[in-house]
Design a protein around this motif. Structure first.
Motif, PDB file in Angstrom:
ATOM      1  N   PHE A 105       0.833  -1.208   0.000  1.00 47.38           N
ATOM      2  CA  PHE A 105       0.000   0.000   0.000  1.00 47.38           C
ATOM      3  C   PHE A 105       0.863   1.251   0.000  1.00 47.38           C
ATOM      4  O   PHE A 105       0.584   2.211  -0.730  1.00 47.38           O
ATOM      5  N   TYR A 106       1.914   1.249   0.778  1.00 49.10           N
ATOM      6  CA  TYR A 106       2.726   2.446   0.912  1.00 49.10           C
ATOM      7  C   TYR A 106       3.499   2.747  -0.365  1.00 49.10           C
ATOM      8  O   TYR A 106       3.752   3.913  -0.688  1.00 49.10           O
ATOM      9  N   HIS A 107       3.860   1.715  -1.092  1.00 48.91           N
ATOM     10  CA  HIS A 107       4.580   1.948  -2.344  1.00 48.91           C
ATOM     11  C   HIS A 107       3.666   2.596  -3.378  1.00 48.91           C
ATOM     12  O   HIS A 107       4.044   3.559  -4.047  1.00 48.91           O
ATOM     13  N   TRP A 108       2.443   2.073  -3.515  1.00 51.35           N
ATOM     14  CA  TRP A 108       1.500   2.684  -4.448  1.00 51.35           C
ATOM     15  C   TRP A 108       1.127   4.083  -3.993  1.00 51.35           C
ATOM     16  O   TRP A 108       0.916   4.980  -4.816  1.00 51.35           O
ATOM     17  N   SER A 109       1.041   4.295  -2.690  1.00 45.83           N
ATOM     18  CA  SER A 109       0.765   5.635  -2.174  1.00 45.83           C
ATOM     19  C   SER A 109       1.878   6.602  -2.567  1.00 45.83           C
ATOM     20  O   SER A 109       1.614   7.753  -2.935  1.00 45.83           O
ATOM     21  N   ALA A 110       3.120   6.125  -2.512  1.00 44.62           N
ATOM     22  CA  ALA A 110       4.247   6.974  -2.886  1.00 44.62           C
ATOM     23  C   ALA A 110       4.191   7.340  -4.361  1.00 44.62           C
ATOM     24  O   ALA A 110       4.508   8.477  -4.745  1.00 44.62           O
ATOM     25  N   ILE A 111       3.794   6.389  -5.206  1.00 47.18           N
ATOM     26  CA  ILE A 111       3.644   6.677  -6.626  1.00 47.18           C
ATOM     27  C   ILE A 111       2.611   7.778  -6.838  1.00 47.18           C
ATOM     28  O   ILE A 111       2.824   8.736  -7.593  1.00 47.18           O
ATOM     29  N   LEU A 112       1.480   7.655  -6.156  1.00 45.84           N
ATOM     30  CA  LEU A 112       0.427   8.665  -6.293  1.00 45.84           C
ATOM     31  C   LEU A 112       0.882  10.018  -5.741  1.00 45.84           C
ATOM     32  O   LEU A 112       0.628  11.062  -6.340  1.00 45.84           O
ATOM     33  N   ARG A 113       1.551   9.997  -4.606  1.00 50.11           N
ATOM     34  CA  ARG A 113       1.993  11.259  -4.009  1.00 50.11           C
ATOM     35  C   ARG A 113       3.027  11.956  -4.891  1.00 50.11           C
ATOM     36  O   ARG A 113       3.117  13.190  -4.897  1.00 50.11           O
ATOM     37  N   SER A 114       3.805  11.186  -5.645  1.00 51.22           N
ATOM     38  CA  SER A 114       4.831  11.784  -6.493  1.00 51.22           C
ATOM     39  C   SER A 114       4.219  12.625  -7.606  1.00 51.22           C
ATOM     40  O   SER A 114       4.892  13.489  -8.176  1.00 51.22           O
ATOM     41  N   VAL A 115       2.958  12.374  -7.937  1.00 52.80           N
ATOM     42  CA  VAL A 115       2.264  13.188  -8.945  1.00 52.80           C
ATOM     43  C   VAL A 115       1.092  13.936  -8.310  1.00 52.80           C
ATOM     44  O   VAL A 115       0.149  14.319  -8.997  1.00 52.80           O
ATOM     45  N   PHE A 118      -2.533  11.318  -4.584  1.00 55.89           N
ATOM     46  CA  PHE A 118      -3.044  10.447  -3.533  1.00 55.89           C
ATOM     47  C   PHE A 118      -4.449  10.861  -3.101  1.00 55.89           C
ATOM     48  O   PHE A 118      -5.375  10.043  -3.050  1.00 55.89           O
ATOM     49  N   GLU A 119      -4.628  12.136  -2.793  1.00 59.71           N
ATOM     50  CA  GLU A 119      -5.944  12.608  -2.367  1.00 59.71           C
ATOM     51  C   GLU A 119      -6.948  12.538  -3.521  1.00 59.71           C
ATOM     52  O   GLU A 119      -8.138  12.274  -3.293  1.00 59.71           O
ATOM     53  N   VAL A 120      -6.478  12.773  -4.733  1.00 56.49           N
ATOM     54  CA  VAL A 120      -7.360  12.667  -5.901  1.00 56.49           C
ATOM     55  C   VAL A 120      -7.868  11.231  -6.032  1.00 56.49           C
ATOM     56  O   VAL A 120      -9.057  11.005  -6.303  1.00 56.49           O
ATOM     57  N   TYR A 121      -6.983  10.263  -5.843  1.00 54.12           N
ATOM     58  CA  TYR A 121      -7.381   8.858  -5.927  1.00 54.12           C
ATOM     59  C   TYR A 121      -8.446   8.543  -4.877  1.00 54.12           C
ATOM     60  O   TYR A 121      -9.469   7.913  -5.176  1.00 54.12           O
ATOM     61  N   ARG A 122      -8.214   8.980  -3.662  1.00 55.04           N
ATOM     62  CA  ARG A 122      -9.169   8.711  -2.583  1.00 55.04           C
ATOM     63  C   ARG A 122     -10.541   9.325  -2.881  1.00 55.04           C
ATOM     64  O   ARG A 122     -11.578   8.722  -2.612  1.00 55.04           O
ATOM     65  N   LYS A 123     -10.524  10.505  -3.434  1.00 56.80           N
ATOM     66  CA  LYS A 123     -11.782  11.168  -3.737  1.00 56.80           C
ATOM     67  C   LYS A 123     -12.495  10.517  -4.915  1.00 56.80           C
ATOM     68  O   LYS A 123     -13.723  10.398  -4.932  1.00 56.80           O
ATOM     69  N   ALA A 124     -11.721  10.058  -5.904  1.00 57.02           N
ATOM     70  CA  ALA A 124     -12.316   9.505  -7.120  1.00 57.02           C
ATOM     71  C   ALA A 124     -12.801   8.075  -6.939  1.00 57.02           C
ATOM     72  O   ALA A 124     -13.844   7.691  -7.480  1.00 57.02           O
ATOM     73  N   LYS A 133      -6.492   0.719 -10.918  1.00 56.93           N
ATOM     74  CA  LYS A 133      -7.138   2.009 -10.705  1.00 56.93           C
ATOM     75  C   LYS A 133      -6.117   3.154 -10.761  1.00 56.93           C
ATOM     76  O   LYS A 133      -6.425   4.257 -11.220  1.00 56.93           O
ATOM     77  N   VAL A 134      -4.912   2.880 -10.274  1.00 58.91           N
ATOM     78  CA  VAL A 134      -3.849   3.874 -10.390  1.00 58.91           C
ATOM     79  C   VAL A 134      -3.570   4.153 -11.870  1.00 58.91           C
ATOM     80  O   VAL A 134      -3.427   5.301 -12.295  1.00 58.91           O
ATOM     81  N   ALA A 135      -3.510   3.080 -12.662  1.00 56.93           N
ATOM     82  CA  ALA A 135      -3.276   3.239 -14.096  1.00 56.93           C
ATOM     83  C   ALA A 135      -4.399   4.029 -14.744  1.00 56.93           C
ATOM     84  O   ALA A 135      -4.157   4.928 -15.563  1.00 56.93           O
ATOM     85  N   GLU A 136      -5.638   3.715 -14.387  1.00 58.95           N
ATOM     86  CA  GLU A 136      -6.773   4.436 -14.957  1.00 58.95           C
ATOM     87  C   GLU A 136      -6.722   5.915 -14.600  1.00 58.95           C
ATOM     88  O   GLU A 136      -6.951   6.795 -15.443  1.00 58.95           O
ATOM     89  N   LEU A 137      -6.399   6.206 -13.339  1.00 56.36           N
ATOM     90  CA  LEU A 137      -6.333   7.592 -12.885  1.00 56.36           C
ATOM     91  C   LEU A 137      -5.289   8.383 -13.661  1.00 56.36           C
ATOM     92  O   LEU A 137      -5.550   9.513 -14.098  1.00 56.36           O
ATOM     93  N   LEU A 138      -4.120   7.786 -13.865  1.00 59.24           N
ATOM     94  CA  LEU A 138      -3.009   8.515 -14.461  1.00 59.24           C
ATOM     95  C   LEU A 138      -2.982   8.447 -15.985  1.00 59.24           C
ATOM     96  O   LEU A 138      -2.161   9.129 -16.608  1.00 59.24           O
ATOM     97  N   ILE A 139      -3.867   7.655 -16.569  1.00 56.87           N
ATOM     98  CA  ILE A 139      -3.932   7.585 -18.028  1.00 56.87           C
ATOM     99  C   ILE A 139      -5.195   8.239 -18.568  1.00 56.87           C
ATOM    100  O   ILE A 139      -5.133   9.100 -19.438  1.00 56.87           O
TER     101      ILE A 139
END
Length: 221
Positions: A105-115, A118-124, A133-139
């Motif tokens: 979890f923390y590694h994926w969180s770090a990926i999200l925080r780097s762009v 993280f908060e956008v993912y939680r809200k979406a 879902k990370v891929a969908e969010l960032l693509i």
């Protein structure tokens, strides 16, 4: 003037920090936070003070082309190593023969925080962080500022403002890429291979950059 002063101040401050052998050498994260702050400041003063003429649109073009390139490379580096294991296991699990695959979890969180995602993912999505879902969010998410879809929307829009009689093909390519992302689906992308998709995307973005250079920056022979 404000844009130039902000950029020049950033350059001078960075050189002072490096000259006195600052703590950035021992704590790179502090340097990255400083870079983020200066980037936000530069972007804000650009959008907030510049006349929105050709110079402004070319500046925005470069920003969103680079942002799209960097987001795609970040995704590719992370997903290429785990793509076959995770998504293969997910497909097998869907057939009732697989096993659960646990991810950090923390590694994926770090990926999200780097762009700043993280908060956008939680809200979406409002659920646990899952790679697809990370891929969908960032693509594909047009409301995520650093997604490929959002970047290409901005590239096409700014390109239209500076279009000339030579740039028709480049504009067509930008519109095609934007449309592919607008109507794309993450399950289709994953089914054909995320690495292949991102590699092709990077090639198309590079072609756009070459086209922009040819259409606007290289004198006509």
């Amino acid at each position: 003037t404000e844009v130039w002063e902000t950029t020049n101040q950033t350059w001078l401050e960075l050189n002072r920090l490096l000259a006195r052998n600052s703590d950035f050498h021992r704590d790179p994260s502090a340097l990255f936070e400083w870079v983020k702050f200066r980037s936000h400041l530069s972007r804000g003063v650009t959008v907030g003070t510049m006349l929105q003429d050709e110079a402004f649109h070319f500046l925005r073009l470069g920003s969103f082309l680079e942002r799209a390139d960097n987001t795609a490379r970040l995704l590719d580096v992370k997903f290429h190593a785990v793509e076959s294991e995770y998504f293969g296991a997910t497909q097998t699990q869907g057939q009732g023969n697989g096993r659960d695959v646990e991810y950090d979890f923390y590694h994926w969180s770090a990926i999200l925080r780097s762009v700043s995602g993280f908060e956008v993912y939680r809200k979406a999505y409002r659920n646990v962080i899952r790679p697809e879902k990370v891929a969908e969010l960032l693509i594909l998410r047009p409301d995520m500022p650093r997604s490929l879809a959002a970047c290409m929307h901005e590239v096409e829009g700014n390109l239209k403002f500076v279009a000339n009689e030579q740039s028709g093909e480049t504009l067509r390519r930008a519109g095609r890429l934007r449309a592919d992302l607008q109507y794309g689906r993450i399950d289709e992308i994953l089914a054909t291979g995320l690495h292949a998709f991102l590699t092709q995307f990077l090639e198309r973005v590079n072609t756009l950059g070459i086209g922009i250079s040819r259409d606007f920056l290289v004198p006509v022979q």
